[in-house]
Design a protein around this motif. Structure first.
Motif, short mmCIF file in Angstrom:
data_model
loop_
_atom_site.label_atom_id
_atom_site.label_comp_id
_atom_site.label_asym_id
_atom_site.label_seq_id
_atom_site.Cartn_x
_atom_site.Cartn_y
_atom_site.Cartn_z
N GLY A 441 -48.54 -54.08 63.14
CA GLY A 441 -47.64 -54.45 62.14
C GLY A 441 -47.65 -54.71 61.04
N VAL A 442 -47.21 -54.97 60.43
CA VAL A 442 -46.50 -55.08 58.83
C VAL A 442 -45.03 -56.31 59.02
N LEU A 443 -45.66 -56.67 57.99
CA LEU A 443 -45.05 -58.02 57.95
C LEU A 443 -45.05 -58.24 55.68
N GLY A 444 -44.14 -57.75 55.12
CA GLY A 444 -43.69 -57.58 53.40
C GLY A 444 -45.48 -56.74 53.07
N SER A 445 -46.43 -57.03 52.24
CA SER A 445 -46.70 -55.70 51.77
C SER A 445 -48.39 -55.70 52.50
N THR A 446 -48.13 -56.76 53.95
CA THR A 446 -49.84 -56.75 54.73
C THR A 446 -49.44 -55.95 56.09
N VAL A 447 -50.83 -55.31 56.28
CA VAL A 447 -50.49 -54.14 57.83
C VAL A 447 -51.45 -55.42 58.27
N TYR A 448 -51.07 -55.60 59.13
CA TYR A 448 -51.65 -56.30 60.31
C TYR A 448 -52.01 -55.20 61.32
N LEU A 449 -53.81 -54.99 61.55
CA LEU A 449 -54.56 -54.46 62.97
C LEU A 449 -55.47 -54.43 63.88
#
Length: 652
Positions: A441-449
Motif C-alpha cells: 500500500g502507498v500513502l504519500g511518500s511511504t510504501v507499506y509492505l
C-alpha cells in the motif's frame, strides 16, 4: 474448499497470470498507461501498488532479480561476481551434471535434446569459447546423471541403454573418448541406473540404484548400489560395499571413496546417508550420521562438504549442508544454513559454491545458487540468481557453470520488492527483504509492505514494514506481528493489515486484522477479531471491506456474528456493519467502486455462490442504504477458475 497451504501453491502459480491482467488497467482515466513494458522478474509478482504522484508503481513478490537473461537450463558465471555470460549456449532441457574438461570447457549431461539449437541427446561438450563441440556426440537414449573426466576418457552414467543413436548397447554406463569415439570394450552392463561416478587411478567407481554388474567375471554378479570397474576394460573388481539403498553422489580423495545417498547400512553396518569405503573395499569409521538424504559431496583437504535434504549431522543441527572432518566425520562449526535442499557443491580455493532449491543462505537472499566462505560459512556477494533449482556445478578457472531446471539467471538484484517508474524502468528503490511480499500500500511518500519477511535491509521487521519512496526504512513504524500479512489497505492516517497474525507488538491480541497509524501506533479500538485469515482488504470512505477464509467477525454487535468469507467493518470503531454477502468459500480479492447511488464491492475468489445464488468466482454486491446487508447485482462474469486480483477503472 482448499486449505491455506493449497491456496499458497495456487497463488504462487497463478500470480503472474493474474498480474498480467492487472497491468492493462489504467490509473483513473490514464488509458494509455502500461507497465507491462517491464522486462520482468525471475519469480512471481504478488502485489502491485497504484502509482504514486510520479507515476511509480511498487511491486512485491518472491523475486530476487529484475530483467534476468534467458539462459536455458545452463549458465556460465564469473567465479567472483556471479555475473552471467548471456551468450553462452542455451540448453533446452534439464542439466543434471557438469564436469570441467580441463581446458575451460564443460561436459554436460541431463535430459535435453538441443544445445544452442544443435541436436544433442542428453550429453554434450561445450568448448571454452562457448561453441558446441561438433565431434563429441554420444547420442544417448536416456537421461545422464553422472560424468567423470579422466585423461582422454569421459565416463557417463544414467538411465540410458543405447548410445550412438541406438547403434550400440550400453546399459546405464558408457565411456566416450574426448575425441567423441565410443569405447568399444568398456561396458560394465548394469541392471539399474547410475547416478554417480568417481575415478581414481585405474578404478572407476559407480553408484546408483543397481544390484548387478554384468562384467563381474565370476558367477555372482551382485553389486548393490555401488561398484568399482577397471578404467580400461570395464570389468568389475572385487570392491563391493553392499549398500541397502541408492548412492546419489561419490567423492574420491586419497584412498577413500566417500558415498552419499539414501542408504542406512553398508554391509550390514549402520551408516545413515553417508559413508567412506577405502580402496580395498573396507568400511571406515567415518560416520557423519545424517537424518536425510545426501545429494552432493565436495572434498577439500581435511574437510568433506555434504549437501542434501538433511537437518542434522551427527545429532548437530545442520540445515541441508554441512562440513565434516574427512577422518572422523564429526561436523565442524561451518554452518551456512540454507533454507532448503542443497543438490550440488563445488569447491574452489576458499569458496564453496552451493546449488539447490533454497532462497536464503544464513538469512541472506540467494535464489538456488550461492557462494559461501569455506571457513566462516558466510555468503559472499556472488549471486547469479537462477529462477529455479540448480542441480549441477562445475568450476573451471575463472568461471562457474551451473546446470539445473532454471530458464533465466542474472539481472539486477531486487529482493522481493522493487519500483518501476512510469516509463517501465527499474528505479534505485531497493528495500532488500529476506522473504516474500504479499501486499503493498502507498500513502504519500511511504510504501507499506506486508508478507512473510523478517528483515528489511538487514533490520528486523516481522511481516510488515514501511519504507519511504526514497528507499529508507521508517525507524518508527514496526507493528511486529507474529505471522504473515496477506493484505494492506491505506486511508487517511491508518494502515489496515490483514493476514494470519494473532498478535501485534509481540503481546497485543489482534486476530487476523489490525489498524496501525502512519505514526506506528496500534489503534486501541479497531479490532474486528476474525476467526481465520484475511486475504483481501478494500477501503472506501468510512468502511473497510475484508475478504478471506473467516466465518465469524467478533465485532458484530448482535449475537449472530456469522460473516462467511466477506465482511464490512467501520473504519474507526472496527465494528461490523450489516453488509453480509454470505459466500460459500474463500475471497481472495476486493475492489470498491463508488458512485452517486452508493458503492459496489467487487469480489473474487474460489466461491461459487453468493446468498445461495450462482456466482462462479466473481460477484458484485452493492452497499447502498436501501438494503444494509447489500444487494447482489446481476454482474456475473461466470469464470472458469479462481480470481486472485481485481482492479476497477471507470466503467470497467
Amino acid at each position: 474448499m482448499i486449505s491455506s497451504r493449497n491456496f499458497e501453491r495456487r497463488f504462487a502459480t497463478a500470480a503472474v497470470a493474474s498480474i498480467v491482467a492487472l497491468l492493462s488497467f489504467a490509473s483513473g482515466a490514464q488509458a494509455t498507461e502500461r507497465i507491462s513494458v517491464v522486462p520482468g522478474f525471475n519469480a512471481p509478482v504478488n502485489a502491485i501498488s497504484e502509482p504514486d504522484s510520479n507515476g511509480t508503481r511498487y511491486l512485491g513478490g518472491s523475486f530476487t532479480a529484475f530483467n534476468p537473461w534467458g539462459t536455458g537450463s545452463g549458465a556460465l558465471t564469473s567465479i567472483t561476481s556471479g555475473a552471467v555470460n548471456p551468450s553462452f549456449p542455451k540448453v533446452n532441457g534439464s542439466v543434471d551434471v557438469v564436469a570441467a574438461d580441463g581446458s575451460g570447457g564443460f561436459y554436460i549431461g541431463g535430459g535435453f535434446s538441443e544445445v544452442d539449437g544443435i541436436a544433442r541427446s542428453n550429453a554434450a561438450h561445450i568448448n571454452a569459447n562457448g561453441s558446441v563441440d561438433p565431434s563429441w556426440n554420444p547420442n544417448l537414449n536416456g537421461y545422464v546423471y553422472a560424468i567423470a573426466v579422466s585423461g582422454s576418457n569421459v565416463y557417463l552414467g544414467g538411465y540410458f541403454n543405447r548410445a550412438n543413436g541406438g547403434a550400440d548397447i550400453r546399459n546405464y554406463a558408457a565411456a566416450v573418448g574426448t575425441d567423441g569415439t565410443l569405447d568399444p570394450s568398456w561396458n560394465p552392463n548394469l541392471d539399474g541406473g547410475v547416478l554417480a561416478i568417481g575415478v581414481s587411478g585405474s578404478n572407476v567407481y559407480l553408484g546408483g540404484s543397481f544390484s548387478t554388474v554384468g562384467s563381474v567375471p565370476g558367477p555372482d554378479k551382485t553389486r548393490n548400489n555401488a561398484a568399482a570397474v577397471d578404467a580400461t576394460t570395464g570389468i568389475a573388481t572385487g570392491w563391493h560395499p553392499n549398500l541397502n539403498n541408492y548412492v546419489r553422489v561419490i567423492g574420491v580423495s586419497g584412498s577413500n571413496v566417500y558415498l552419499g545417498g539414501g542408504f542406512s547400512a553398508v554391509a550390514g553396518t549402520p551408516r545413515n546417508r553417508a559413508a567412506a569405503v577405502n580402496a580395498a573395499g573396507n568400511l571406515t569409521d567415518w560416520n557423519p550420521d545424517l537424518n536425510n538424504d545426501v545429494y552432493a559431496i565436495g572434498v577439500s583437504g581435511s574437510t568433506v562438504y555434504l549437501g542434501g535434504f538433511f537437518s542434522t549431522a551427527g545429532g548437530t543441527a545442520r540445515n541441508r549442508v554441512a562440513a565434516v572432518d574427512a577422518t572422523t566425520g564429526i561436523a565442524t562449526d561451518w554452518n551456512p544454513n540454507p533454507s532448503d535442499a542443497v543438490l550440488a557443491i563445488g569447491v574452489s580455493g576458499s569458496t564453496v559454491y552451493l546449488g539447490g532449491e533454497f532462497n536464503t543462505v544464513g538469512g541472506t537472499p540467494r535464489n538456488n545458487a550461492a557462494a559461501v566462505d569455506a571457513t566462516t560459512g558466510i555468503a559472499t556477494d556472488w549471486n547469479p540468481t537462477p529462477d529455479s533449482s540448480v542441480r549441477a556445478i562445475g568450476v573451471s578457472g575463472s568461471t562457474v557453470y551451473l546446470g539445473g531446471l532454471f530458464s533465466t539467471a542474472g539481472g539486477t538484484d531486487r529482493n522481493r520488492a522493487a519500483a518501476v517508474n512510469a516509463a517501465g524502468n527499474l528505479t534505485s528503490w531497493n528495500p532488500d527483504l529476506n522473504n516474500g511480499v504479499s501486499a503493498i500500500g502507498v500513502l504519500g511518500s511511504t510504501v507499506y509492505l506486508g508478507g512473510y519477511f523478517s528483515t528489511v535491509g538487514g533490520t528486523a521487521r516481522n511481516y510488515a514494514a514501511a519504507v519511504g519512496t526514497d528507499g529508507i526504512l521508517d525507524p518508527d513504524w514496526n507493528p511486529d506481528l507474529n505471522s504473515r500479512v496477506r493484505a494492506i489497505g491505506v486511508s487517511g492516517s491508518n494502515v489496515y493489515l490483514g493476514g494470519n497474525f494473532t498478535t501485534v507488538g509481540g503481546t497485543t491480541i489482534r486476530n487476523r486484522a489490525a489498524a496501525v497509524g502512519t505514526n506506528g501506533t496500534l489503534d486501541p479500538d479497531w479490532n474486528p477479531n476474525l476467526s481465520s485469515a484475511v486475504l483481501a482488504i478494500g477501503v472506501s470512505g468510512s468502511t473497510v471491506y475484508l475478504g478471506g477464509e473467516f466465518s465469524t467477525v467478533g465485532s458484530v454487535p448482535d449475537p449472530d456474528k456469522t460473516r462467511n468469507y466477506a465482511a464490512a467493518v467501520d473504519a474507526t470503531t472496527g465494528i461490523a456493519t450489516d453488509w453480509n454477502p454470505n459466500l460459500d468459500s474463500y475471497v481472495f480479492a476486493i475492489a470498491v467502486a463508488s458512485g452517486d447511488a452508493g458503492s459496489t464491492v467487487y469480489l473474487g475468489g474460489e466461491f461459487e455462490a453468493v446468498r445461495g445464488e450462482d456466482r462462479i468466482y466473481a460477484a458484485a454486491v452493492t452497499t447502498n442504504g436501501t438494503n444494509p446487508a447489500g444487494t447482489l447485482t446481476d454482474w456475473n462474469p461466470d469464470l472458469s477458475d479462481y480470481v486472485f486480483a481485481i482492479a476497477v477503472s471507470g466503467s470497467n
